[in-house]
Design a protein around this motif. Structure first.
Motif, PDB file in Angstrom:
ATOM      1  N   THR A 231       0.836  -1.202   0.000  1.00 43.61           N
ATOM      2  CA  THR A 231       0.000   0.000   0.000  1.00 43.61           C
ATOM      3  C   THR A 231       0.874   1.256   0.000  1.00 43.61           C
ATOM      4  O   THR A 231       0.621   2.206  -0.745  1.00 43.61           O
ATOM      5  N   LEU A 233       3.987   1.528  -1.057  1.00 35.67           N
ATOM      6  CA  LEU A 233       4.665   1.601  -2.357  1.00 35.67           C
ATOM      7  C   LEU A 233       3.730   2.130  -3.444  1.00 35.67           C
ATOM      8  O   LEU A 233       4.075   3.045  -4.202  1.00 35.67           O
ATOM      9  N   LYS A 234       2.539   1.573  -3.506  1.00 37.46           N
ATOM     10  CA  LYS A 234       1.617   1.933  -4.593  1.00 37.46           C
ATOM     11  C   LYS A 234       0.953   3.290  -4.376  1.00 37.46           C
ATOM     12  O   LYS A 234       0.598   3.959  -5.339  1.00 37.46           O
ATOM     13  N   MET A 235       0.773   3.693  -3.138  1.00 36.42           N
ATOM     14  CA  MET A 235       0.265   5.044  -2.891  1.00 36.42           C
ATOM     15  C   MET A 235       1.349   6.067  -3.251  1.00 36.42           C
ATOM     16  O   MET A 235       1.047   7.152  -3.743  1.00 36.42           O
ATOM     17  N   TYR A 236       2.592   5.712  -2.998  1.00 33.45           N
ATOM     18  CA  TYR A 236       3.703   6.619  -3.321  1.00 33.45           C
ATOM     19  C   TYR A 236       3.767   6.831  -4.831  1.00 33.45           C
ATOM     20  O   TYR A 236       3.766   7.975  -5.307  1.00 33.45           O
ATOM     21  N   GLU A 237       3.771   5.741  -5.557  1.00 36.92           N
ATOM     22  CA  GLU A 237       3.797   5.813  -7.023  1.00 36.92           C
ATOM     23  C   GLU A 237       2.562   6.527  -7.570  1.00 36.92           C
ATOM     24  O   GLU A 237       2.650   7.405  -8.411  1.00 36.92           O
ATOM     25  N   GLY A 238       1.395   6.089  -7.064  1.00 38.30           N
ATOM     26  CA  GLY A 238       0.130   6.595  -7.598  1.00 38.30           C
ATOM     27  C   GLY A 238      -0.068   8.077  -7.332  1.00 38.30           C
ATOM     28  O   GLY A 238      -0.503   8.819  -8.212  1.00 38.30           O
ATOM     29  N   THR A 239       0.257   8.498  -6.116  1.00 44.91           N
ATOM     30  CA  THR A 239       0.072   9.907  -5.772  1.00 44.91           C
ATOM     31  C   THR A 239       1.018  10.784  -6.585  1.00 44.91           C
ATOM     32  O   THR A 239       0.612  11.803  -7.139  1.00 44.91           O
ATOM     33  N   ASN A 242      -0.019  10.856 -10.326  1.00 44.99           N
ATOM     34  CA  ASN A 242      -1.241  11.632 -10.488  1.00 44.99           C
ATOM     35  C   ASN A 242      -0.997  13.122 -10.372  1.00 44.99           C
ATOM     36  O   ASN A 242      -1.555  13.913 -11.117  1.00 44.99           O
ATOM     37  N   ILE A 246      -1.663  16.049 -13.056  1.00 49.03           N
ATOM     38  CA  ILE A 246      -2.463  17.250 -12.781  1.00 49.03           C
ATOM     39  C   ILE A 246      -1.666  18.502 -13.119  1.00 49.03           C
ATOM     40  O   ILE A 246      -2.172  19.428 -13.758  1.00 49.03           O
TER      41      ILE A 246
ATOM     42  N   ARG B 133      -7.959  13.014  -8.807  1.00 45.81           N
ATOM     43  CA  ARG B 133      -7.668  13.691 -10.075  1.00 45.81           C
ATOM     44  C   ARG B 133      -8.946  13.944 -10.871  1.00 45.81           C
ATOM     45  O   ARG B 133      -9.175  15.033 -11.358  1.00 45.81           O
ATOM     46  N   ARG B 212      -2.377   2.255  -6.002  1.00 49.55           N
ATOM     47  CA  ARG B 212      -1.838   3.156  -7.021  1.00 49.55           C
ATOM     48  C   ARG B 212      -2.951   3.844  -7.820  1.00 49.55           C
ATOM     49  O   ARG B 212      -2.764   4.949  -8.344  1.00 49.55           O
ATOM     50  N   ILE B 214      -5.990   4.661  -6.514  1.00 49.44           N
ATOM     51  CA  ILE B 214      -6.900   5.415  -5.645  1.00 49.44           C
ATOM     52  C   ILE B 214      -6.901   6.914  -5.974  1.00 49.44           C
ATOM     53  O   ILE B 214      -7.970   7.508  -6.112  1.00 49.44           O
ATOM     54  N   PRO B 215      -5.709   7.547  -6.113  1.00 48.95           N
ATOM     55  CA  PRO B 215      -5.712   9.002  -6.302  1.00 48.95           C
ATOM     56  C   PRO B 215      -6.383   9.485  -7.591  1.00 48.95           C
ATOM     57  O   PRO B 215      -6.670  10.671  -7.720  1.00 48.95           O
ATOM     58  N   THR B 216      -6.646   8.601  -8.536  1.00 45.02           N
ATOM     59  CA  THR B 216      -7.325   9.050  -9.755  1.00 45.02           C
ATOM     60  C   THR B 216      -8.765   9.439  -9.455  1.00 45.02           C
ATOM     61  O   THR B 216      -9.350  10.250 -10.164  1.00 45.02           O
TER      62      THR B 216
END
Lengths: 334, 334
Positions: A231, A233-239, A242, A246, B133, B212, B214-216
């Motif tokens: 979680t 790792l993937k929140m870091y990448e995803g945020t 994203n 933006i 996003r 990853r 979620i932020p979208t």
């Protein structure tokens, strides 16, 4: 040193994996590679280069494990896959290390079942190094073990410490327990039971770390179960991705934005460089009886070259032997 | 509608809480407030404004619960705190809602013990709306329950759905299970057992969602245990704020950066606005027999005003009654 490379793992297989091996050979003549994959495909790609033919051999493997397969089933059934063949080379001591950019699940399952655990390590863990604001940090585990026991996390801390000291040359690295509050009594059963073990461990345990502080890189090693680590790792990448999307959209949405964007090209380039996963090679799978490195799926030749360098450092620093020795020290805590 | 406001909760207490109430009164004459806190402090602050005195009353509370206290102990021992007094007003039906910007732990413990659960809801959950996003999204739970059972997550989904439909006017919102892989069989015991429940629930369950994505904001409601949800929330905040810090440092580090930064002022302002937590009010604590809203610790008067509007919507839409009615529908799945 002989490195087995899963020739068919990753988004750009076998092109980038092979290019990485060729480049690494130019810098380090002590290396030998065994590339696994369908002979004709691998040989055709190798044919594009001039290199010392004695340095690279090919082991034929007709099957490829895809990202959509059940990892455990794939490892069991696809004995003729590029990944299983590469792992077998390590198991049979025909290679000192393996690198794969393919399915993370299959890589972990295969490393565990084929290469095997270090005696005394209950659960090997995947431990990538990530770029932080002030310094790189390690999260261990990021997905090998969705459920963990306190003892597992204590061992993760120990393995992370040794890796950090030997590969990143940071002595006595700080170790934090990923938790939802800084106070000792916070968290779930796992963190509450792990805290006292880490406190007694003799390692540089700095207490609980809230996820919000992880990206600063203030704490070197973040210990957690694989579900939480994944979680993180993937929140870091995803945020991050994203936010960049933006920013890009906003910049392109106005004239002043476009002009400003031109001026900031080098700024964004610097930031991108700072957040480049390639620099640290792949994620080491720590706790197995061999050097098993998982390269990012999107690895290019530079990423492969860095993963190769990582394997060399891993071996030269006897990390596996160190883990075995230091395990004894924490034995009475467990 | 009567709203109890914890006058001493939050970084800027009581100034911003009171300013928010005064501003809300200007827009909605149907409101009444009861502000809890040390009488002289609250009255002194109220004295700065011209307002209809019949609309705001003060309930004296001499104690304040700090962020460093054990939540459960604080609720038990500090009967004369601004938070406990405000919660009691809801319990005794002297107020229809409570807003606090103080300690999240104490707020949740107090809402649970003093206001009490809705019959049939095993574990109330904290459910903030976050800016994504493409669209805002809800994560439920973000910290009330560090350990959860599958049934709890099913109930979270139901409560999130009702809230989303009623407050955000999105019909049949999509519900995702936060997990470390998209396949049904992925995850830990909790997610593996929760998946089939959500699948059968009749709600718009879209399957597992990797952090990853979620932020979208592509999925409206993200269901998870409080440990994972807290990790998601804090990684989101931490990564974004770190990235902005890095961008700022890089921009200030060169002349072209500084020039570009000037051109991008409005761009960054837009982004900041997009990521403004204040817009959505506070985090609703869903599953208790009252309207309990946790405002951000750093809330200013605009954030308070939005939290007040949120309480009004919550009441006008009979969310608590809806939860009770819809609980029956999922009873046979649990």
């Amino acid at each position: 040193m002989i490195i087995a490379v899963d020739g068919m793992g990753g988004d750009f297989a076998p092109v980038e994996a092979i290019a990485g091996c060729i480049d690494a050979l130019k810098e380090n003549n002590d290396l030998n590679f065994i590339i696994t994959g369908p002979e004709e495909i691998i040989n055709k790609e190798l044919g594009k280069y001039n290199y010392d033919k004695s340095k690279i051999s090919v082991v034929d493997a007709k099957e490829v494990i895809s990202l959509n397969e059940s990892p455990v089933m794939a490892i069991r059934k696809k004995k003729d896959s590029s990944l299983v063949k590469a792992l077998n080379l390590v198991k049979e001591k025909k290679a000192d290390a393996i690198i794969s950019a393919g399915s993370t699940g299959a890589f972990m399952a295969g490393s565990l079942f084929i290469v095997g655990r270090i005696k005394g390590i209950d659960r090997p863990a995947l431990a990538p190094i990530m770029p932080g604001r002030n310094a790189p940090f390690m999260v261990i585990d990021v997905g090998a073990n969705a459920e963990c026991k306190p003892k597992n996390l204590l061992q993760f801390a120990l393995m992370g410490k040794i890796y950090f000291e030997k590969i990143l040359n940071i002595n006595n690295p700080s170790i934090g327990l990923v938790n939802i509050g800084v106070e000792e009594e916070k968290g779930n059963e796992l963190t509450k039971s792990t805290y006292p073990l880490l406190k007694e461990s003799g390692m540089n345990f700095v207490g609980n770390v809230e996820p919000r502080d992880i990206p600063t890189g203030k704490v070197n090693i973040l210990v957690c179960d694989g579900f939480v680590g994944n979680t993180v790792l993937k929140m870091y990448e995803g945020t991050a991705s994203n936010l960049f999307e933006i920013i890009k959209t906003e910049i392109m949405g106005s004239l002043s934005g476009k002009i400003g964007g031109l001026f900031l090209k080098s700024v964004f380039k610097n930031i991108k460089k700072k957040f480049n996963y390639k620099e640290y090679g792949g994620a080491a799978f720590l706790g197995v009886e061999g050097i098993c490195v998982k390269a990012h799926g999107a690895s290019d030749k530079i990423a492969f070259k860095n993963a190769i360098r990582q394997c060399v450092n891993f071996r030269n620093n006897n990390i596996i032997e160190d883990i075995k020795e230091e395990l004894i020290k924490i034995n009475d805590i467990q």
